[in-house]
Write a protein that holds these residues in place. Structure first.
Motif, PDB file in Angstrom:
ATOM      1  N   ILE A 189      -4.799  13.885  22.505  1.00  0.00           N
ATOM      2  CA  ILE A 189      -5.603  13.065  21.592  1.00  0.00           C
ATOM      3  C   ILE A 189      -5.144  13.280  20.151  1.00  0.00           C
ATOM      4  CG2 ILE A 189      -7.925  12.816  20.605  1.00  0.00           C
ATOM      5  CD1 ILE A 189      -9.017  13.244  23.441  1.00  0.00           C
ATOM      6  N   ASN A 190      -4.884  14.530  19.780  1.00  0.00           N
ATOM      7  CA  ASN A 190      -4.407  14.817  18.422  1.00  0.00           C
ATOM      8  C   ASN A 190      -3.072  14.129  18.152  1.00  0.00           C
ATOM      9  OD1 ASN A 190      -6.634  16.387  17.823  1.00  0.00           O
ATOM     10  ND2 ASN A 190      -5.627  18.322  18.292  1.00  0.00           N
ATOM     11  N   ARG A 191      -2.176  14.166  19.128  1.00  0.00           N
ATOM     12  CA  ARG A 191      -0.873  13.526  18.951  1.00  0.00           C
ATOM     13  C   ARG A 191      -1.017  12.015  18.821  1.00  0.00           C
ATOM     14  NH1 ARG A 191       2.494  16.970  23.552  1.00  0.00           N
ATOM     15  NH2 ARG A 191       2.712  18.903  22.328  1.00  0.00           N
ATOM     16  N   ALA A 192      -1.921  11.437  19.600  1.00  0.00           N
ATOM     17  CA  ALA A 192      -2.153   9.997  19.496  1.00  0.00           C
ATOM     18  C   ALA A 192      -2.708   9.636  18.124  1.00  0.00           C
ATOM     19  CB  ALA A 192      -3.105   9.541  20.605  1.00  0.00           C
ATOM     20  N   ALA A 193      -3.626  10.462  17.603  1.00  0.00           N
ATOM     21  CA  ALA A 193      -4.176  10.220  16.264  1.00  0.00           C
ATOM     22  C   ALA A 193      -3.088  10.313  15.205  1.00  0.00           C
ATOM     23  CB  ALA A 193      -5.299  11.216  15.970  1.00  0.00           C
ATOM     24  N   GLU A 194      -2.171  11.240  15.374  1.00  0.00           N
ATOM     25  CA  GLU A 194      -1.048  11.358  14.440  1.00  0.00           C
ATOM     26  C   GLU A 194      -0.158  10.123  14.518  1.00  0.00           C
ATOM     27  OE1 GLU A 194       0.745  15.044  15.530  1.00  0.00           O
ATOM     28  OE2 GLU A 194      -0.955  16.248  14.819  1.00  0.00           O
ATOM     29  N   GLY A 195       0.019   9.583  15.722  1.00  0.00           N
ATOM     30  CA  GLY A 195       0.766   8.342  15.859  1.00  0.00           C
ATOM     31  C   GLY A 195       0.076   7.191  15.152  1.00  0.00           C
ATOM     32  N   PHE A 196      -1.261   7.148  15.227  1.00  0.00           N
ATOM     33  CA  PHE A 196      -2.017   6.115  14.515  1.00  0.00           C
ATOM     34  C   PHE A 196      -1.847   6.275  13.009  1.00  0.00           C
ATOM     35  CE2 PHE A 196      -6.399   4.388  13.296  1.00  0.00           C
ATOM     36  CZ  PHE A 196      -5.971   3.069  13.301  1.00  0.00           C
ATOM     37  N   ASN A 197      -1.812   7.515  12.531  1.00  0.00           N
ATOM     38  CA  ASN A 197      -1.581   7.750  11.107  1.00  0.00           C
ATOM     39  C   ASN A 197      -0.212   7.221  10.672  1.00  0.00           C
ATOM     40  OD1 ASN A 197      -4.060   8.980  10.557  1.00  0.00           O
ATOM     41  ND2 ASN A 197      -3.313  11.018  11.076  1.00  0.00           N
ATOM     42  N   ARG A 198       0.780   7.386  11.522  1.00  0.00           N
ATOM     43  CA  ARG A 198       2.111   6.854  11.179  1.00  0.00           C
ATOM     44  C   ARG A 198       2.112   5.333  11.179  1.00  0.00           C
ATOM     45  NH1 ARG A 198       3.489  11.770  13.709  1.00  0.00           N
ATOM     46  NH2 ARG A 198       3.378  10.921  15.815  1.00  0.00           N
ATOM     47  N   LYS A 199       1.315   4.741  12.044  1.00  0.00           N
ATOM     48  CA  LYS A 199       1.166   3.282  12.034  1.00  0.00           C
ATOM     49  C   LYS A 199       0.536   2.821  10.721  1.00  0.00           C
ATOM     50  CE  LYS A 199      -1.142  -0.461  14.605  1.00  0.00           C
ATOM     51  NZ  LYS A 199      -1.955  -0.769  15.824  1.00  0.00           N
ATOM     52  N   ILE A 200      -0.485   3.535  10.277  1.00  0.00           N
ATOM     53  CA  ILE A 200      -1.124   3.222   8.997  1.00  0.00           C
ATOM     54  C   ILE A 200      -0.098   3.310   7.870  1.00  0.00           C
ATOM     55  CG2 ILE A 200      -2.859   4.001   7.322  1.00  0.00           C
ATOM     56  CD1 ILE A 200      -4.488   5.054   9.758  1.00  0.00           C
ATOM     57  N   GLY A 231       3.828   0.197   3.879  1.00  0.00           N
ATOM     58  CA  GLY A 231       5.217   0.054   3.446  1.00  0.00           C
ATOM     59  C   GLY A 231       5.916   1.373   3.257  1.00  0.00           C
ATOM     60  N   LEU A 232       5.430   2.414   3.969  1.00  0.00           N
ATOM     61  CA  LEU A 232       5.967   3.760   3.821  1.00  0.00           C
ATOM     62  C   LEU A 232       6.731   4.175   5.078  1.00  0.00           C
ATOM     63  CD1 LEU A 232       2.691   5.389   2.467  1.00  0.00           C
ATOM     64  CD2 LEU A 232       4.703   4.788   1.097  1.00  0.00           C
ATOM     65  N   PRO A 233       7.731   5.028   4.944  1.00  0.00           N
ATOM     66  CA  PRO A 233       8.387   5.591   6.135  1.00  0.00           C
ATOM     67  C   PRO A 233       7.430   6.539   6.843  1.00  0.00           C
ATOM     68  CG  PRO A 233       9.221   6.634   4.141  1.00  0.00           C
ATOM     69  CD  PRO A 233       8.349   5.510   3.686  1.00  0.00           C
ATOM     70  N   SER A 234       7.624   6.689   8.144  1.00  0.00           N
ATOM     71  CA  SER A 234       6.716   7.515   8.935  1.00  0.00           C
ATOM     72  C   SER A 234       7.056   8.994   8.894  1.00  0.00           C
ATOM     73  CB  SER A 234       6.715   7.040  10.394  1.00  0.00           C
ATOM     74  OG  SER A 234       8.017   7.158  10.952  1.00  0.00           O
ATOM     75  N   GLU A 235       8.237   9.342   8.401  1.00  0.00           N
ATOM     76  CA  GLU A 235       8.634  10.742   8.354  1.00  0.00           C
ATOM     77  C   GLU A 235       7.645  11.559   7.522  1.00  0.00           C
ATOM     78  OE1 GLU A 235      12.033   8.335   9.469  1.00  0.00           O
ATOM     79  OE2 GLU A 235      10.698   8.241   7.733  1.00  0.00           O
ATOM     80  N   GLY A 236       7.251  12.703   8.060  1.00  0.00           N
ATOM     81  CA  GLY A 236       6.360  13.595   7.337  1.00  0.00           C
ATOM     82  C   GLY A 236       4.891  13.229   7.430  1.00  0.00           C
ATOM     83  N   ILE A 237       4.539  12.167   8.165  1.00  0.00           N
ATOM     84  CA  ILE A 237       3.146  11.743   8.294  1.00  0.00           C
ATOM     85  C   ILE A 237       2.577  12.284   9.597  1.00  0.00           C
ATOM     86  CG2 ILE A 237       1.546   9.807   8.444  1.00  0.00           C
ATOM     87  CD1 ILE A 237       2.894  10.018   5.738  1.00  0.00           C
ATOM     88  N   ARG A 238       1.587  13.163   9.492  1.00  0.00           N
ATOM     89  CA  ARG A 238       0.872  13.659  10.663  1.00  0.00           C
ATOM     90  C   ARG A 238      -0.641  13.470  10.493  1.00  0.00           C
ATOM     91  NH1 ARG A 238       0.888  19.011  11.303  1.00  0.00           N
ATOM     92  NH2 ARG A 238       0.086  18.776  13.437  1.00  0.00           N
ATOM     93  N   LYS A 239      -1.151  13.904   9.334  1.00  0.00           N
ATOM     94  CA  LYS A 239      -2.583  13.889   9.106  1.00  0.00           C
ATOM     95  C   LYS A 239      -2.934  12.947   7.959  1.00  0.00           C
ATOM     96  CE  LYS A 239      -3.071  18.661  10.739  1.00  0.00           C
ATOM     97  NZ  LYS A 239      -3.664  19.999  10.488  1.00  0.00           N
TER      98      LYS A 239
END
Length: 381
Positions: A254-265, A270-278
């Motif tokens: 569930i935590n990993r899925a939430a982190e994936g949602f954060n990268r989608k946000i 208009g931001l790269p997903s690198e470094g986005i977890r929380k």
């Protein structure tokens, strides 16, 4: 939408540059991201697009759960890890014993079943089960009662992992979620039940609709749904024990899925997903991109606690909630058991393949053998 495409990303950057000039007008709106951005890309001005796509009024939260905790929040609490462990065993036993009655009492009303489950676990236990820090914050926010109550303050989960919807937009999002679960229950079968249960648990965690005890309730709703359908039983624990290894594995997923949602946000910003977890990672990246002059002052020093419910640049909070809630709305509304999202499929496979097949439950002592409404009334008095 492919937010990795350079042209798409450029369009989003241009949009947010305009958005940040007057972010206050978007505060409190709840739109479908698909509807809103389609209209903007087609040339509709922001204000008309906002008006045309705001759906908050379409989804009132209809709940008739009648009970309220008489004890509520005390001036001080008496939290004890040992006492909590003992109490949790009692509460789990009572919940599992009363589960058939919960389903029968509030049939076809998933939201009321959820509130009943939370009420049974929290009412009368507020002083014992809240961490001192949780109690302090609730008391400071003048929260009077939390058992079975939809929260009216900001909340999140997972060590700053995800800042949940605002209190203003939580009721309509919770209504959409409950309606979706009810509709999925009409078509679910033994093949798709594990994805349905996983959908319900994951998006409950993101909504975080109660003040506290949402993690436990997200697991109890799994048992609730299996009880409702009456087939395909698979549990994270054969006894309902939340400390099982399978429960920990599931929370990691569930935590990993939430982190994936954060990268989608982040992609929609208009931001790269690198470094986005929380969530704080999103705030930081948005500030660096769109508020470059202010960034050095805001992030000059590493704070012991990151910006989460608030941020020195209010526009960042406005933008985060406007975007996150619109994407969350679309994900909940757009879900189907025929084509489940990859993260829900992973959770469903975990439940089907690793979950306990035989559920033992707890035997309820004869002293508890009363009707559900008598139990509820007793702990509400």
């Amino acid at each position: 939408m492919d937010t990795d495409d350079k042209d798409v990303r450029r369009k989003f950057v241009q949009f947010w540059e305009v958005f940040f000039q007057n972010s206050a007008q978007f505060r409190g709106a709840l739109v479908s991201a698909h509807c809103f951005f389609d209209k903007v890309w087609q040339g509709t001005a922001l204000s008309p697009a906002l008006t045309e796509c705001d759906v908050k009024h379409l989804y009132p939260l209809d709940s008739r759960f009648p009970y309220r905790s008489a004890q509520g929040l005390a001036v001080s609490n008496c939290y004890s890890r040992t006492a909590v462990d003992s109490r949790d065993q009692f509460l789990s036993a009572r919940f599992h014993a009363l589960l058939p009655q919960i389903v029968a009492e509030y049939r076809d009303a998933f939201i009321d079943q959820l509130r009943c489950v939370h009420f049974l676990g929290m009412a009368g236990n507020e002083a014992m089960m809240l961490y001192p820090s949780q109690h302090k914050r609730l008391y400071a926010e003048n929260v009077q009662s939390i058992a079975g109550e939809v929260r009216g303050i900001q909340a999140g989960f997972g060590d700053f992992r995800f800042n949940a919807p605002t209190p203003a937009n939580l009721p309509p999002l919770l209504a959409v979620y409950a309606n979706k679960v009810e509709s999925l229950l009409q078509t679910v079968d033994e093949t798709s039940i594990h994805c349905l249960v996983s959908f319900a648990q994951y998006y409950f965690a993101l909504l975080h609709p109660f003040y506290e005890r949402c993690g436990r309730t997200s697991e109890e709703l799994m048992y609730l749904l299996f009880e409702r359908v009456g087939f395909g039983w698979r549990y994270i624990s054969a006894t309902g024990d939340r400390s099982s290894s399978l429960a920990h594995e599931r929370m990691t997923l569930i935590n990993r899925a939430a982190e994936g949602f954060n990268r989608k946000i982040a992609g929609y910003f208009g931001l790269p997903s690198e470094g986005i977890r929380k969530t704080p990672d999103i705030y930081r990246a948005v500030t660096a991109k769109y508020f470059a002059p202010q960034y050095p002052g805001i992030y000059a020093d590493e704070l012991p606690r990151p910006f989460y419910y608030q941020h020195p640049q209010q526009e960042v909070i406005d933008a985060y909630h406007f975007l996150m809630e619109s994407l969350l709305l679309d994900e909940i509304m757009g879900f189907s058991l025929q084509q489940p999202y990859p993260h829900i499929m992973r959770l469903g496979e975990h439940l089907r393949e690793a979950g306990e097949q035989v559920y033992q439950g707890y035997a309820m002592p004869s002293a508890w053998g009363r009707e559900l409404h008598s139990v509820l009334a007793g702990i509400a008095e």
